[in-house]
Design an enzyme around this catalytic site. Structure first.
Site, short mmCIF file in Angstrom:
data_model
loop_
_atom_site.label_atom_id
_atom_site.label_comp_id
_atom_site.label_asym_id
_atom_site.label_seq_id
_atom_site.Cartn_x
_atom_site.Cartn_y
_atom_site.Cartn_z
CD GLU A 49 46.36 42.35 37.64
OE1 GLU A 49 45.39 41.60 37.92
OE2 GLU A 49 46.88 43.12 38.49
CG PHE A 111 54.60 42.22 49.78
CD1 PHE A 111 53.57 41.44 50.29
CD2 PHE A 111 54.25 43.35 49.04
CE1 PHE A 111 52.24 41.77 50.09
CE2 PHE A 111 52.93 43.69 48.83
CZ PHE A 111 51.92 42.90 49.36
CD GLN A 112 51.94 42.60 45.71
OE1 GLN A 112 52.47 43.51 45.11
NE2 GLN A 112 50.63 42.53 45.89
CE LYS A 161 59.18 50.14 43.73
NZ LYS A 161 58.28 50.07 44.90
CG MET A 473 30.87 23.02 24.18
SD MET A 473 29.95 22.42 22.76
CE MET A 473 30.43 23.61 21.51
C1 TPP Z 1 38.20 29.21 31.59
C2 TPP Z 1 37.43 28.02 31.13
N1 TPP Z 1 36.86 27.20 32.03
C3 TPP Z 1 36.14 26.13 31.61
C4 TPP Z 1 35.99 25.85 30.29
C5 TPP Z 1 35.21 24.63 29.82
N2 TPP Z 1 34.04 25.06 29.02
C6 TPP Z 1 34.04 25.08 27.68
S1 TPP Z 1 32.62 25.66 27.02
C7 TPP Z 1 31.95 25.85 28.55
C8 TPP Z 1 30.55 26.38 28.72
C9 TPP Z 1 30.41 27.79 28.30
O1 TPP Z 1 29.17 28.27 28.75
P1 TPP Z 1 28.59 29.63 28.23
O2 TPP Z 1 29.59 30.70 28.39
O3 TPP Z 1 27.26 29.86 28.85
O4 TPP Z 1 28.45 29.38 26.67
P2 TPP Z 1 27.46 28.36 25.91
O5 TPP Z 1 28.23 27.10 25.67
O6 TPP Z 1 26.27 28.13 26.78
O7 TPP Z 1 27.13 29.06 24.64
C10 TPP Z 1 32.85 25.47 29.55
C11 TPP Z 1 32.56 25.49 30.99
C12 TPP Z 1 36.63 26.73 29.38
N3 TPP Z 1 36.60 26.54 28.07
N4 TPP Z 1 37.32 27.81 29.83
#
Ligand code: TPP
Ligand code: MG
Length: 572
Positions: A49, A111-112, A161, A473
């Site tokens: 979802e 439920f749910q 529902k 990042m």
């Molecule tokens: C749902 C979620 N969890 C954690 C983060 C923290 N976060 C920001 S950038 C990043 C790394 C992203 O890695 P990737 O998808 O490989 O992209 P890259 O930075 O390597 O281009 C993380 C873990 C986030 N922004 N969103």
């Protein structure tokens, strides 16, 4: 005419022009799903979802219309939460319809059963718990109106529902919606415009800060006319990219943490900031104590709560941007700011020309090469949908964004997993356009199940995975601020080519720059979704970077010796 609540849902959606709904069925929403078969609404079955909410969001951002997501009660509804929060932070108009347990069971831990209006209260513009069939039609009409009027945002309808099953009389309504206390059409006073005009006339170093609001209100032409008449340079937020073409001579580029150095310098040196539909996010201001101290500030926004929220301004104008820019433009004389523009150009120097994407081919494949080349081979015309991380910033920097609504990205919430489902949503808004997903190896794994949705729905996307083997990042922050202690950021991925194949989709791997063109062309020609695994430099970083909370002028730049290494390797 007597209809069930379930039928009324589709009657109203169809009457309001909704053509596609992204969703996932379950017990509490089953009556609505059963009724759906008799209505001309396309349903896209998602794999989670969260994907439905992001698809509705991607549809909304690509079209300017409301995107609709549907889910069952409990886990179905809670799975929507990340997507709703994403839409809220970026003011994206979506409508989420969730089933709820029967009204007699509410509060009994049925439920749910989850208190979904409670859970989503702080992340929706408005939400409703509907327990009677006769409430459904007015609530859907209101919800669609609220979602897209004023400052847009997500609205949720939780429908029990029994309300879906009950019958009631129904008649098509098309009276305009009136909601006491809801004022989406505020207008600024003439004195406020006069003060703004006065500040603009007397400024020597004015700078426009343009944000998402420009796109949302469709004020691109107004902005360009204003810029051309006033000759004021423009800096853009991430979500504002495309609000004025990248190629416009007064468009300086992106501001903030990973903005261009000359843009941040211009902000700090300006004597007037004209903020249009942007909200001074901490990622664009850096340290507020040192932010643009020499500048007077004008802030135009449709949402009064944004004025003076973060940055104290000299003039606040609460209005629709199209109207506000028009009034300002009419009331200022034609101006020039040659000295100021020249100063910014001097700061810029040849740094853009010397940037990494313009360096000749070498043994290293940089993400900048991949994205710059995708820009070249799509002639800047593609709709780009990014995930969150380094690749997102590179997509902002190295794809030159000339058009509004052609960059779709999660800004405020920074939601990994956004890109693939948002692009599926965008595909329904813009069936004929070339769409490129630019995702990281981390983010794509969060919602990669939606590849199967692409296959089942026969959707064409081009998916570029910028695969650096890291949660890049976060790794970059660990490199700069945690002494290279790479805690939980090295990342293993599946074989993306085989993953594509497992879904009946095409997959390619690219390891050198010379292979980019051929592969991009192949993807463009292919009728179905194509996944390309671009295996790029593992420890590359996004430059420049203003450390979180630092002064905007404190920028970490790409080390000179790194540039020299690239050139040396290329010569060998
Ligand atoms: C749902 C979620 N969890 C954690 C983060 C923290 N976060 C920001 S950038 C990043 C790394 C992203 O890695 P990737 O998808 O490989 O992209 P890259 O930075 O390597 O281009 C993380 C873990 C986030 N922004 N969103
Ligand atoms: Mg990565």
């Amino acid at each position: 005419m007597k209809l069930t609540g379930a039928q009324i849902i589709w009657e109203v959606l169809a009457a309001q022009g909704v053509e596609v709904v992204f969703g996932y069925p379950g017990g509490a929403i089953l009556p609505a799903y059963d009724a759906m078969l008799d209505y001309p609404v396309r349903h896209v079955l998602v794999r989670h979802e969260q994907g439905a909410a992001h698809m509705a969001d991607g549809f909304a951002r690509a079209s300017g219309k409301v995107g609709v997501a549907m889910a069952t009660s409990g886990p179905g509804a809670t799975n929507l939460v990340t997507g709703i929060a994403t839409a809220m932070m970026d003011s994206s108009p979506i409508l989420c319809i969730t089933g709820q347990v029967g009204s007699a069971a509410i509060g009994s831990d049925a439920f749910q059963e989850t208190d979904v209006t409670g859970v989503t209260l702080p992340i929706t513009k408005h939400n409703y718990l509907i327990t009677q069939a006769e409430e459904i039609a007015p609530a859907i009409r209101e919800a669609l109106y609220i979602a897209q009027s004023g400052r847009p945002g997500p609205v949720l309808l939780d429908i029990t529902k029994d309300a879906q099953n009950a019958s009631t009389s129904y008649q098509l309504e098309d009276e305009p919606i009136r909601l006491p206390g809801y004022r989406p059409d505020l207008r600024a006073l003439p004195e406020e415009y006069d003060r703004a005009v006065e500040l603009i006339r007397s400024a020597e170093r004015p700078l426009i800060l343009a944000g998402h609001g420009v796109l949302m209100s469709g004020a691109m032409t107004e902005l360009q006319d204003f810029v051309d008449k006033a000759q004021i340079p423009v800096a853009l937020t991430l979500l504002g990219l495309g609000g004025i073409p990248a190629r416009h001579p007064l468009n300086l580029g992106m501001m903030g943490m990973h903005g261009e150095a000359w843009v941040n310098t211009a902000i700090q040196e300006a004597d007037l900031l004209i903020a249009l539909g942007m909200r001074f996010d901490d990622r664009v201001t850096g340290n507020l104590d040192t932010y643009a101290l020499g500048a007077k500030k004008i802030h135009v926004d449709i949402d009064p709560s944004e004025i003076n929220k973060v940055v104290k301004v000299d003039v606040g104008i609460v209005a629709d941007l199209c109207e506000a820019i028009n009034i300002l433009c009419t009331n200022i004389p034609a101006m020039t700011h040659d000295g100021w523009v020249e100063f910014i150009n001097e700061v810029k120097g040849d740094s853009a020309v010397r940037d990494i994407q313009n360096l000749p081919d070498s043994v290293h494949l940089y993400a900048a090469h991949v994205i710059h080349d995708i820009w070249r081979f799509t002639e800047g015309e593609a709709l780009v949908v990014t995930d969150v991380g380094q690749h997102q910033m590179w997509a902002a920097q190295y794809y030159k964004h000339d058009y509004a609504r052609n960059l779709i990205t999660s800004g405020g919430l920074g939601t990994m997993g956004f890109a693939l489902p948002a692009a599926i949503g965008a595909r329904f808004a813009r069936p004929e356009e070339e769409i490129w997903v630019i995702a990281g190896d981390g983010g794509i794994q969060m919602t990669q199940a939606e590849l199967c949705t692409c296959a089942q729905e026969d959707i064409k996307l081009n998916i570029a995975i910028i695969n650096n083997g890291y949660l890049g990042m976060v790794r970059q922050w660990q490199e700069f601020f945690y002494d290279r202690r790479y805690a939980a950021t090295p990342l293993r991925s599946p074989d993306f080519v085989k993953l594509a194949d497992a879904h009946g989709l095409e997959g390619f791997r690219v390891q050198s720059r010379s292979e980019i063109e051929k592969t991009v062309r192949q993807a463009q020609k292919s009728p179905g979704t194509v996944v390309i695994d671009f295996q790029v430099e593992k420890e590359d970083s996004v430059y420049p970077m203003v450390p979180a909370g630092a002064d905007l002028a404190t920028m970490i730049r790409r080390p000179e010796n790194e540039v020299k290494t690239v050139i040396r390797d290329q010569q060998e």
